[in-house]
Design a protein around this motif. Structure first.
Motif, PDB file in Angstrom:
ATOM      1  N   GLN A  51     -25.161 -78.522  18.738  1.00  0.00           N
ATOM      2  CA  GLN A  51     -24.958 -77.145  19.209  1.00  0.00           C
ATOM      3  C   GLN A  51     -23.616 -76.595  18.745  1.00  0.00           C
ATOM      4  O   GLN A  51     -23.443 -75.391  18.624  1.00  0.00           O
ATOM      5  N   ASN A  52     -22.656 -77.488  18.502  1.00  0.00           N
ATOM      6  CA  ASN A  52     -21.324 -77.074  18.068  1.00  0.00           C
ATOM      7  C   ASN A  52     -21.142 -77.190  16.553  1.00  0.00           C
ATOM      8  O   ASN A  52     -20.020 -77.204  16.058  1.00  0.00           O
ATOM      9  N   GLY A  53     -22.246 -77.313  15.821  1.00  0.00           N
ATOM     10  CA  GLY A  53     -22.192 -77.254  14.369  1.00  0.00           C
ATOM     11  C   GLY A  53     -22.033 -78.574  13.640  1.00  0.00           C
ATOM     12  O   GLY A  53     -21.773 -78.590  12.442  1.00  0.00           O
ATOM     13  N   TYR A  54     -22.203 -79.683  14.309  1.00  0.00           N
ATOM     14  CA  TYR A  54     -22.092 -80.987  13.660  1.00  0.00           C
ATOM     15  C   TYR A  54     -23.444 -81.431  13.136  1.00  0.00           C
ATOM     16  O   TYR A  54     -24.484 -81.106  13.702  1.00  0.00           O
ATOM     17  N   ASP A  55     -23.436 -82.208  12.067  1.00  0.00           N
ATOM     18  CA  ASP A  55     -24.642 -82.809  11.522  1.00  0.00           C
ATOM     19  C   ASP A  55     -24.808 -84.189  12.146  1.00  0.00           C
ATOM     20  O   ASP A  55     -23.865 -84.995  12.139  1.00  0.00           O
ATOM     21  N   ALA A  61     -22.688 -91.608  11.179  1.00  0.00           N
ATOM     22  CA  ALA A  61     -22.068 -92.437  10.139  1.00  0.00           C
ATOM     23  C   ALA A  61     -20.572 -92.543  10.355  1.00  0.00           C
ATOM     24  O   ALA A  61     -19.985 -93.625  10.221  1.00  0.00           O
ATOM     25  N   GLN A  62     -19.944 -91.435  10.688  1.00  0.00           N
ATOM     26  CA  GLN A  62     -18.507 -91.444  10.942  1.00  0.00           C
ATOM     27  C   GLN A  62     -18.183 -92.284  12.178  1.00  0.00           C
ATOM     28  O   GLN A  62     -17.178 -92.996  12.195  1.00  0.00           O
ATOM     29  N   TYR A  63     -19.002 -92.213  13.191  1.00  0.00           N
ATOM     30  CA  TYR A  63     -18.795 -92.999  14.421  1.00  0.00           C
ATOM     31  C   TYR A  63     -18.854 -94.496  14.123  1.00  0.00           C
ATOM     32  O   TYR A  63     -18.064 -95.267  14.651  1.00  0.00           O
ATOM     33  N   LEU A  64     -19.782 -94.896  13.261  1.00  0.00           N
ATOM     34  CA  LEU A  64     -19.957 -96.323  12.954  1.00  0.00           C
ATOM     35  C   LEU A  64     -18.782 -96.891  12.152  1.00  0.00           C
ATOM     36  O   LEU A  64     -18.541 -98.088  12.171  1.00  0.00           O
TER      37      LEU A  64
END
Length: 65
Positions: A51-55, A61-64
């Motif tokens: 909802q805030n524009g993130y894919d 992937a970035q979290y991992l």
């Protein structure tokens, strides 16, 4: 590396508590995610991020990393 969930919370200008309450997320679940105790970003948090524009795929992937 910037934590994608922390980045989203900062982008909204809310505190962690306010973010959790506003979006109906358990504060413990949010905290677990912020400290990397979950294998991936929980779906409820991902929905808020979208909802805030993130894919979703990029955020996961970035979290991992």
């Amino acid at each position: 590396m910037i934590h994608p969930v922390k980045q989203c919370i900062e982008k909204t200008g809310l505190t962690h508590n306010a973010f959790a309450v506003l979006h109906g997320i358990s504060f413990q679940r949010l905290k677990d995610c912020l400290y990397g105790y979950t294998a991936s970003i929980p779906q409820k948090i991902v929905c808020v991020m979208i909802q805030n524009g993130y894919d979703e795929k990029d955020a996961q992937a970035q979290y991992l990393k």
